[in-house]
Design a protein around this motif. Structure first.
Motif, short mmCIF file in Angstrom:
data_model
loop_
_atom_site.label_atom_id
_atom_site.label_comp_id
_atom_site.label_asym_id
_atom_site.label_seq_id
_atom_site.Cartn_x
_atom_site.Cartn_y
_atom_site.Cartn_z
N GLN A 150 0.84 -1.19 0.00
CA GLN A 150 0.00 0.00 0.00
C GLN A 150 0.87 1.25 0.00
O GLN A 150 0.58 2.22 -0.71
CB GLN A 150 -0.93 0.01 1.22
CG GLN A 150 -2.01 -1.06 1.16
CD GLN A 150 -2.92 -1.01 2.38
OE1 GLN A 150 -3.33 0.06 2.81
NE2 GLN A 150 -3.23 -2.17 2.94
N VAL A 151 1.95 1.23 0.79
CA VAL A 151 2.87 2.37 0.83
C VAL A 151 3.48 2.59 -0.55
O VAL A 151 3.56 3.73 -1.04
CB VAL A 151 3.98 2.15 1.88
CG1 VAL A 151 5.11 3.16 1.72
CG2 VAL A 151 3.40 2.24 3.29
N GLN A 152 3.91 1.52 -1.20
CA GLN A 152 4.51 1.65 -2.52
C GLN A 152 3.52 2.25 -3.52
O GLN A 152 3.89 3.11 -4.33
CB GLN A 152 5.00 0.29 -3.01
CG GLN A 152 6.17 -0.23 -2.21
CD GLN A 152 6.44 -1.72 -2.45
OE1 GLN A 152 5.60 -2.44 -2.96
NE2 GLN A 152 7.64 -2.16 -2.09
N ILE A 153 2.28 1.79 -3.47
CA ILE A 153 1.26 2.30 -4.40
C ILE A 153 0.98 3.78 -4.13
O ILE A 153 0.99 4.60 -5.06
CB ILE A 153 -0.04 1.47 -4.29
CG1 ILE A 153 0.20 0.06 -4.86
CG2 ILE A 153 -1.20 2.17 -5.00
CD1 ILE A 153 -0.91 -0.93 -4.53
N VAL A 154 0.75 4.14 -2.87
CA VAL A 154 0.43 5.53 -2.54
C VAL A 154 1.62 6.44 -2.82
O VAL A 154 1.46 7.51 -3.42
CB VAL A 154 -0.04 5.66 -1.07
CG1 VAL A 154 -0.16 7.11 -0.66
CG2 VAL A 154 -1.36 4.93 -0.88
N GLY A 156 9.55 11.58 -1.46
CA GLY A 156 10.88 10.99 -1.56
C GLY A 156 11.65 11.11 -0.26
O GLY A 156 12.32 10.16 0.17
N ALA A 157 11.56 12.26 0.40
CA ALA A 157 12.24 12.45 1.69
C ALA A 157 11.65 11.51 2.74
O ALA A 157 12.38 10.95 3.56
CB ALA A 157 12.10 13.90 2.14
N GLY A 158 10.34 11.31 2.70
CA GLY A 158 9.71 10.39 3.64
C GLY A 158 10.18 8.96 3.44
O GLY A 158 10.44 8.23 4.40
N VAL A 215 6.14 20.14 -7.60
CA VAL A 215 7.28 19.22 -7.54
C VAL A 215 7.69 18.99 -6.08
O VAL A 215 8.28 17.96 -5.75
CB VAL A 215 8.47 19.75 -8.39
CG1 VAL A 215 9.19 20.90 -7.69
CG2 VAL A 215 9.43 18.63 -8.72
N LEU A 216 7.30 19.90 -5.20
CA LEU A 216 7.60 19.73 -3.77
C LEU A 216 6.88 18.51 -3.20
O LEU A 216 7.38 17.88 -2.27
CB LEU A 216 7.22 20.99 -2.99
CG LEU A 216 8.06 22.23 -3.32
CD1 LEU A 216 7.50 23.45 -2.58
CD2 LEU A 216 9.51 22.01 -2.99
N LEU A 217 5.72 18.16 -3.75
CA LEU A 217 5.01 16.97 -3.31
C LEU A 217 5.87 15.74 -3.55
O LEU A 217 6.03 14.89 -2.66
CB LEU A 217 3.67 16.84 -4.05
CG LEU A 217 2.85 15.57 -3.79
CD1 LEU A 217 2.48 15.46 -2.32
CD2 LEU A 217 1.62 15.55 -4.67
N SER A 218 6.46 15.64 -4.73
CA SER A 218 7.35 14.51 -5.03
C SER A 218 8.55 14.51 -4.11
O SER A 218 8.97 13.46 -3.62
CB SER A 218 7.81 14.58 -6.49
OG SER A 218 6.71 14.52 -7.37
N ILE A 224 4.08 10.72 -6.01
CA ILE A 224 5.23 11.21 -6.77
C ILE A 224 4.83 11.51 -8.21
O ILE A 224 5.16 12.56 -8.76
CB ILE A 224 6.41 10.21 -6.70
CG1 ILE A 224 6.98 10.20 -5.28
CG2 ILE A 224 7.49 10.55 -7.72
CD1 ILE A 224 7.98 9.10 -5.01
N LEU A 225 4.10 10.58 -8.82
CA LEU A 225 3.65 10.78 -10.19
C LEU A 225 2.74 12.01 -10.28
O LEU A 225 2.87 12.83 -11.20
CB LEU A 225 2.92 9.53 -10.69
CG LEU A 225 2.46 9.54 -12.14
CD1 LEU A 225 3.64 9.70 -13.08
CD2 LEU A 225 1.70 8.26 -12.45
N ALA A 226 1.81 12.15 -9.33
CA ALA A 226 0.92 13.31 -9.33
C ALA A 226 1.72 14.60 -9.18
O ALA A 226 1.44 15.59 -9.87
CB ALA A 226 -0.10 13.19 -8.19
N GLY A 227 2.72 14.59 -8.30
CA GLY A 227 3.55 15.78 -8.13
C GLY A 227 4.27 16.17 -9.40
O GLY A 227 4.34 17.36 -9.77
N VAL A 228 4.81 15.19 -10.12
CA VAL A 228 5.52 15.48 -11.38
C VAL A 228 4.54 16.00 -12.44
O VAL A 228 4.80 17.02 -13.09
CB VAL A 228 6.25 14.21 -11.89
CG1 VAL A 228 6.76 14.40 -13.30
CG2 VAL A 228 7.40 13.85 -10.96
N ILE A 229 3.41 15.31 -12.60
CA ILE A 229 2.44 15.72 -13.63
C ILE A 229 1.88 17.11 -13.32
O ILE A 229 1.80 17.97 -14.20
CB ILE A 229 1.30 14.68 -13.76
CG1 ILE A 229 1.86 13.40 -14.39
CG2 ILE A 229 0.14 15.23 -14.58
CD1 ILE A 229 0.90 12.22 -14.37
N LEU A 230 1.53 17.35 -12.06
CA LEU A 230 0.99 18.66 -11.68
C LEU A 230 2.05 19.76 -11.84
O LEU A 230 1.72 20.89 -12.23
CB LEU A 230 0.44 18.63 -10.26
CG LEU A 230 -0.86 17.83 -10.07
CD1 LEU A 230 -1.17 17.67 -8.59
CD2 LEU A 230 -2.00 18.49 -10.83
#
Length: 169
Positions: free
Chosen positions: A110-114, A141-143, A134-137, A119-125
């Motif tokens: 579940q962690v891997q999927i979320v 990543g930091a987490g 991009v800060l979302l990604s 990350i994908l949403a952050g890049v696309i947005l």
């Protein structure tokens, strides 16, 4: 000290003679798929096992048991073995496996999927709406880096508290 690896067929013979089969995966993994009759004893809560002709340790693929063979050997108060290929090898050998399709996916999956989705949403947005996304990604990543370095995963804790991951008492 290391433990010898045995085939699923040899494991079945030992089980027929009274050996104990122990799954060292976490409870959520065991609940979703298990070898019938296997006890669940996650690595984090191992206890000595004795009073049986033998003990057979297994995980999903055999890698976790092999990596922790010394610890498992220390917990084996009787002859101890590692199941070759884990539950995957057991299933490949045509042996029965109990599956609960209604059980939630394992927490780490579940962690891997979320994490992947965030990350994908952050890049696309960041490419389509505003670069600040991009800060979302970066945050995710930091987490993940923190979880790998410390062994504590906030996202896993959060997902573990979700209603679909709670078992009725």
């Amino acid at each position: 000290m290391t433990l010898p690896t045995i085939t699923p067929a040899k494991a079945q013979t030992l089980l027929d003679e009274g050996a104990r089969l122990i799954d060292i995966r976490d409870a959520d993994e065991h609940r979703r798929q298990s070898i019938p009759g296997a006890a669940n004893m996650p690595l984090a809560s191992l206890e000595p096992v004795s009073g049986h002709p033998a003990v057979i340790w297994h995980c999903r693929s055999g890698m976790r048991t092999a990596a922790n063979a010394a610890q498992l050997a220390a917990m084996s108060g009787c002859p101890g073995y590692i199941l070759e290929g884990g539950i995957d090898g057991w299933r490949a050998a045509g042996m029965p496996v109990a599956t609960d399709a209604k059980a939630p996916l394992e927490i780490m999956r579940q962690v891997q999927i979320v994490a992947g989705l965030l990350i994908l949403a952050g890049v696309i947005l960041s490419l389509t709406v505003a670069q600040g996304f991009v800060l979302l990604s970066g945050f995710v990543g930091a987490g993940l880096l923190m979880a790998g370095a410390t062994g504590w995963c906030g996202m896993a804790r959060l997902l573990g508290a979700m209603p679909w991951n709670r078992r009725a008492a």
